[in-house]
Structure formats: C-alpha cells, structure tokens
Design a protein around this motif. Sequence first.
Motif, mmCIF file in Angstrom:
data_model
loop_
_atom_site.group_PDB
_atom_site.id
_atom_site.type_symbol
_atom_site.label_atom_id
_atom_site.label_comp_id
_atom_site.label_asym_id
_atom_site.label_seq_id
_atom_site.Cartn_x
_atom_site.Cartn_y
_atom_site.Cartn_z
ATOM 1 N N ASP A 1 36.886 40.807 41.533
ATOM 2 C CA ASP A 1 37.429 41.471 42.328
ATOM 3 C C ASP A 1 38.464 40.483 42.913
ATOM 4 O OD1 ASP A 1 36.509 44.293 41.940
ATOM 5 O OD2 ASP A 1 34.641 43.149 42.760
ATOM 6 N N VAL A 2 37.934 39.210 43.259
ATOM 7 C CA VAL A 2 38.885 38.200 43.953
ATOM 8 C C VAL A 2 38.258 36.772 43.347
ATOM 9 C CG1 VAL A 2 38.947 37.018 46.108
ATOM 10 C CG2 VAL A 2 38.400 39.365 46.232
ATOM 11 N N TYR A 3 39.564 36.079 43.306
ATOM 12 C CA TYR A 3 39.434 34.806 42.742
ATOM 13 C C TYR A 3 39.671 33.743 43.846
ATOM 14 C CZ TYR A 3 38.995 37.049 38.264
ATOM 15 O OH TYR A 3 38.646 37.781 37.226
ATOM 16 N N LEU A 4 38.789 32.723 44.045
ATOM 17 C CA LEU A 4 39.211 31.821 45.095
ATOM 18 C C LEU A 4 39.357 30.409 44.853
ATOM 19 C CD1 LEU A 4 39.169 30.888 48.068
ATOM 20 C CD2 LEU A 4 36.666 30.533 47.837
ATOM 21 N N LEU A 5 40.634 29.820 44.919
ATOM 22 C CA LEU A 5 40.891 28.537 44.501
ATOM 23 C C LEU A 5 41.221 27.832 45.713
ATOM 24 C CD1 LEU A 5 42.365 30.758 42.041
ATOM 25 C CD2 LEU A 5 42.480 28.591 40.936
ATOM 26 N N ARG A 6 40.102 26.988 46.123
ATOM 27 C CA ARG A 6 40.506 26.295 47.287
ATOM 28 C C ARG A 6 40.618 24.612 47.013
ATOM 29 N NH1 ARG A 6 36.427 23.573 50.156
ATOM 30 N NH2 ARG A 6 36.631 23.261 52.277
ATOM 31 N N LEU A 7 41.654 24.305 47.512
ATOM 32 C CA LEU A 7 41.974 22.816 47.347
ATOM 33 C C LEU A 7 41.962 22.263 45.870
ATOM 34 C CD1 LEU A 7 40.003 21.387 50.322
ATOM 35 C CD2 LEU A 7 42.665 21.637 50.099
ATOM 36 N N VAL A 8 42.502 23.397 44.924
ATOM 37 C CA VAL A 8 42.508 23.082 43.672
ATOM 38 C C VAL A 8 43.823 22.531 43.263
ATOM 39 C CG1 VAL A 8 42.637 24.084 41.053
ATOM 40 C CG2 VAL A 8 40.949 24.725 42.971
ATOM 41 N N PHE A 9 44.848 22.835 43.915
ATOM 42 C CA PHE A 9 46.208 22.242 43.285
ATOM 43 C C PHE A 9 46.777 21.402 44.074
ATOM 44 C CE2 PHE A 9 45.727 27.060 42.957
ATOM 45 C CZ PHE A 9 45.794 27.158 41.430
ATOM 46 N N GLN A 10 46.248 20.908 45.114
ATOM 47 C CA GLN A 10 46.850 19.831 46.118
ATOM 48 C C GLN A 10 47.138 18.426 45.297
ATOM 49 O OE1 GLN A 10 44.378 18.320 49.116
ATOM 50 N NE2 GLN A 10 45.726 18.362 50.552
ATOM 51 N N ILE A 11 46.240 17.969 44.328
ATOM 52 C CA ILE A 11 46.370 16.984 43.606
ATOM 53 C C ILE A 11 46.975 17.006 42.354
ATOM 54 C CG2 ILE A 11 44.602 15.771 44.922
ATOM 55 C CD1 ILE A 11 43.293 15.910 42.317
ATOM 56 N N ARG A 12 47.645 18.241 41.955
ATOM 57 C CA ARG A 12 48.061 18.725 40.678
ATOM 58 C C ARG A 12 49.566 18.827 40.658
ATOM 59 N NH1 ARG A 12 43.294 18.915 37.691
ATOM 60 N NH2 ARG A 12 41.450 19.542 38.918
ATOM 61 N N ASN A 13 50.088 18.413 39.594
ATOM 62 C CA ASN A 13 51.476 18.868 39.601
ATOM 63 C C ASN A 13 51.787 20.071 39.079
ATOM 64 O OD1 ASN A 13 51.466 18.823 36.518
ATOM 65 N ND2 ASN A 13 51.472 16.736 36.393
ATOM 66 N N ASP A 14 53.129 20.333 38.901
ATOM 67 C CA ASP A 14 53.579 21.716 38.802
ATOM 68 C C ASP A 14 53.177 22.157 37.406
ATOM 69 O OD1 ASP A 14 54.493 21.761 41.286
ATOM 70 O OD2 ASP A 14 56.573 21.801 40.630
ATOM 71 N N LYS A 15 53.317 21.328 36.467
ATOM 72 C CA LYS A 15 52.772 21.602 34.833
ATOM 73 C C LYS A 15 51.461 22.116 34.855
ATOM 74 C CE LYS A 15 52.297 18.350 32.096
ATOM 75 N NZ LYS A 15 52.587 17.287 31.252
ATOM 76 N N GLU A 16 50.474 21.434 35.826
ATOM 77 C CA GLU A 16 49.379 21.765 35.798
ATOM 78 C C GLU A 16 49.005 22.737 36.557
ATOM 79 O OE1 GLU A 16 46.996 17.285 35.009
ATOM 80 O OE2 GLU A 16 47.708 18.003 37.051
ATOM 81 N N THR A 17 49.421 22.889 37.625
ATOM 82 C CA THR A 17 49.306 24.135 38.307
ATOM 83 C C THR A 17 49.732 25.420 37.740
ATOM 84 O OG1 THR A 17 49.571 22.924 40.439
ATOM 85 C CG2 THR A 17 50.130 25.327 40.483
ATOM 86 N N LEU A 18 50.771 25.618 36.984
ATOM 87 C CA LEU A 18 51.052 26.694 36.149
ATOM 88 C C LEU A 18 50.055 26.938 35.051
ATOM 89 C CD1 LEU A 18 55.108 26.192 35.781
ATOM 90 C CD2 LEU A 18 53.878 28.011 36.923
ATOM 91 N N LYS A 19 49.547 25.812 34.547
ATOM 92 C CA LYS A 19 48.595 26.139 33.439
ATOM 93 C C LYS A 19 47.580 26.747 34.261
ATOM 94 C CE LYS A 19 46.508 23.699 29.504
ATOM 95 N NZ LYS A 19 46.498 22.495 28.705
ATOM 96 N N ILE A 20 46.933 26.277 35.221
ATOM 97 C CA ILE A 20 45.819 26.915 35.858
ATOM 98 C C ILE A 20 46.008 28.406 36.098
ATOM 99 C CG2 ILE A 20 44.112 26.849 37.864
ATOM 100 C CD1 ILE A 20 44.552 23.677 37.922
ATOM 101 N N LEU A 21 47.194 28.524 37.117
ATOM 102 C CA LEU A 21 47.530 29.919 37.186
ATOM 103 C C LEU A 21 47.409 30.811 35.919
ATOM 104 C CD1 LEU A 21 50.296 29.507 39.853
ATOM 105 C CD2 LEU A 21 47.733 30.447 40.241
ATOM 106 N N LYS A 22 48.062 30.352 34.885
ATOM 107 C CA LYS A 22 48.310 31.379 33.631
ATOM 108 C C LYS A 22 46.671 31.527 33.027
ATOM 109 C CE LYS A 22 53.048 30.217 32.604
ATOM 110 N NZ LYS A 22 54.077 29.391 31.743
#
Length: 425
Positions: free
Chosen positions: A311-332
């Motif tokens: 029901d809920v996906y928690l992503l805490r302090l996952v993206f701070q050290i990642r570039n936009d390319k990796e962030t998009l990949k994780i979200l997708k």
Amino acid sequence: MESSSTTPRIVELAAKISSSVSQLQELLSAQGVPSPSFTEDSPERLPANTFGLQDAVLDATTELHELLMEPVRLIFRFCATTNMAGIDAISRFGFADAVPIEGQISFGEIAKATGLDEPHVRRLLRHVMARNIFHEPEPGMVAHTKLSRYFIKPYIKDFVGFGAREGWPAATRMLDAIQKWPLSEEANHTGFSLANDSDKSALELLTADHARAMRLQGGIDAHDHFAGWAATDVAELYGWASIGEAIVCHVGGHRGEVAALLAKRFENLKFLVQDADKVISGAEAAVLDDLKSRIEFKSYDLFEPQIEQADVYLLRLVFQIRNDKETLKILKAQIPALRHGAKILIMEIVMPEPGAIPVWRDRELRAIDMAIGANFNGRNRYLGEWKALLAAADARFHLQRVIVPERSLLSTLEIVWDTSSSAEA
C-alpha cells in the motif's frame, strides 16, 4: 541585508537581539530550563516553544557579527582551512578522552598520554579553545566544555575523522572535478575520486576498507542529532496512523530499524524490508518476538523491477547520493508492482529557496549539499527538480503534498500512483 528604515541596521539588529533574548530567557525560566552555556552539563537543545526566538537571535547575531567585521578578515574567516586540522586533532589523538569529566588536566599530562610534544598539544588545543571546544580554567590546564564532551562519543570521532580525512580532501578537488567533467553526474567523476587518484566512486572505495567504512557510518550516525534525520524521527515525518491497515514496503530499509520502530507504534501496519542480501542477512533474528509477525525481509536490488505489492513504498535517504539517471531508474523500477492509489513516500532533504528558512539553517543545508556533491556527485534537490523527475519517470506519479515538519532536516514527498490520469503511459 539593507534596512528600509532610517535606523542604522546595526542598531536594529542589537534591539532585535536584546528583545528576543529577553523573551527567550523568560520562557526558559518559566519552564525551569537552564540558560544556554558552555558548561559540560548544559542541555543540547532548547525547548521547542523557543525555536522562533532562537532563529531570530542566531540570524541577527550572525548578521551583526559579519557586518562589524572588516571584509578581508571575514573572507579569511570563511576560508579558514586550519579549523579542520585543530578539530581532527581532537579525534585523531584522543584529546577528549584524556581530559577527565568534570575535572582538569595539564597540557604536559596530555602530551605524555598521547605521545606528542607539549608545544604541539598546546597549539592544537588553544586553537580549538578559541571556538569554545575545551577551555583553560587556569593557565596550563585543560577542562571540557559542552562541545568537547561530544568528542568522547565514538560516532562523533568517526564523523570528524571522515570530514578531515575523506571529506576535506574531496572538497579541495571538487572544482577540479567540475572543470574536468563539467556535464557529468557519474559517481566516479568527483572531487573524492580525484583526491584518491582513482576511477572508482566514493562508495566503492569506502566500503572496500573497514576503517574508512566505519568513519562513513559514524558520519551518518552523527546526523541523528539533526531533527528529522534519526530513525526514531520517522514516525513524526508522516501521518502513519491515517493510512489505516496497510502493508509498507521499505525500499532500501537496511536491517529494519525504521520498520521496527514504526511497527511498535502503529499496530495496524505490516512491513516488508528490502535491501541487498548482504545487508539484511540475519536481520530477522534481531526483531522483537512480538513484532516478527509484522516484519518480513526480502533481498532486493534498487534498480531491478519491483515485484512486491504494497500500500505504501517508503524510500528514505535513497536518492541523496544518486544522480538523476539513477534516480529515474529507481523510480521506474517501482512501477511494475504499483496499484492505483498506492503511495510512495520519499524522505529526503528538499532544498529551500533563498530566504525561505532562517539563515543559520540555510547555511547548514547548503554545506551538506556541497559535501554530497564533492564526495558522491549527488545533490539535495529543490521541489521543482523533484516535480520534473517525477514527470520524467511517469505521468502517473502524482505529487500530492510535501510535508515539512518544524525544524526537520528531512521532508516527506507524498506521491500517489494515479492510473486514472489521462496522461497514463
């Protein structure tokens, strides 16, 4: 900042400081809270109902102090590269451990205990004493202050060690990295990589060396002193009780520390903790017996398609050290498992626009952002950047609201997966 009134700015600031300090002391006295001092047992934080006055005093004193300094001397202060050497010496040579709690010791005795020359000890300690770290109650004697006692804590030593031996060299090469790779977001195109003469990323280099990895972990643990950062603060960053009975998938949830804290407080929630196999190995054994039925662990790679429905996906302090390319990949990667109405909670620093928060806090956030850039080529994003990333990932990611609890270092982006959108891919 220029004043629009005819009253000189320094007079305005002095009046504001005087008035705010008087109100602050009245509140402290009414609550039986000691007035701030550098004594060893002085409280770490002021009460929450004084935060507004604290902001007013800190910003006004900073501005007044800097207005009264000569420009070149102020620039010299901002460029004080020697500060890190003095502070690292406390950690590296164990000065804080050598000084007795609520006692005192001579420079000579510290020199014997640490194997250093007494003039070196005196120089290093008097350098940090000028910043209220330790004090000299009588000539030649050293005693603790509120600040120096924190250097006894192992994670503070690691935090300082990381800053001095990892972060500072990386910072000195940050601009070199920008010049060499001006358009790159790659994790190994950083000041850290240049400082280490390596083509590997900071994470690759740090995790391959136990001592360096421990300094990194200490740096992370030290941030628990910032409101909103600690695992124990997660319950206050979002209205967990409002979601009713639900399954929460903590993506990148380490060994379930956050899940255990939330499960203990919210009995209507069940948790699935996902992280690399080597991270979660054996984590179930540490879960309290009365929580085991509501906390499950599963191996997961952030970049692989999500297969667990929740029901809920928690992503805490996952993206701070990642570039936009990796962030998009994780979200997708989360999309395959998402059902209409599922929530994605992203807990990260959301960078404020200039003037949005008190200056002293703004400086903290920008210092953290610079460190992330120098070491990892990551960054703390502005709200507009988050909106753009969500739109680029999929039009069905609907940013419902951004929750910013008072004084919290982390904000919560509440995103709903909306398949009814006409822009559905």
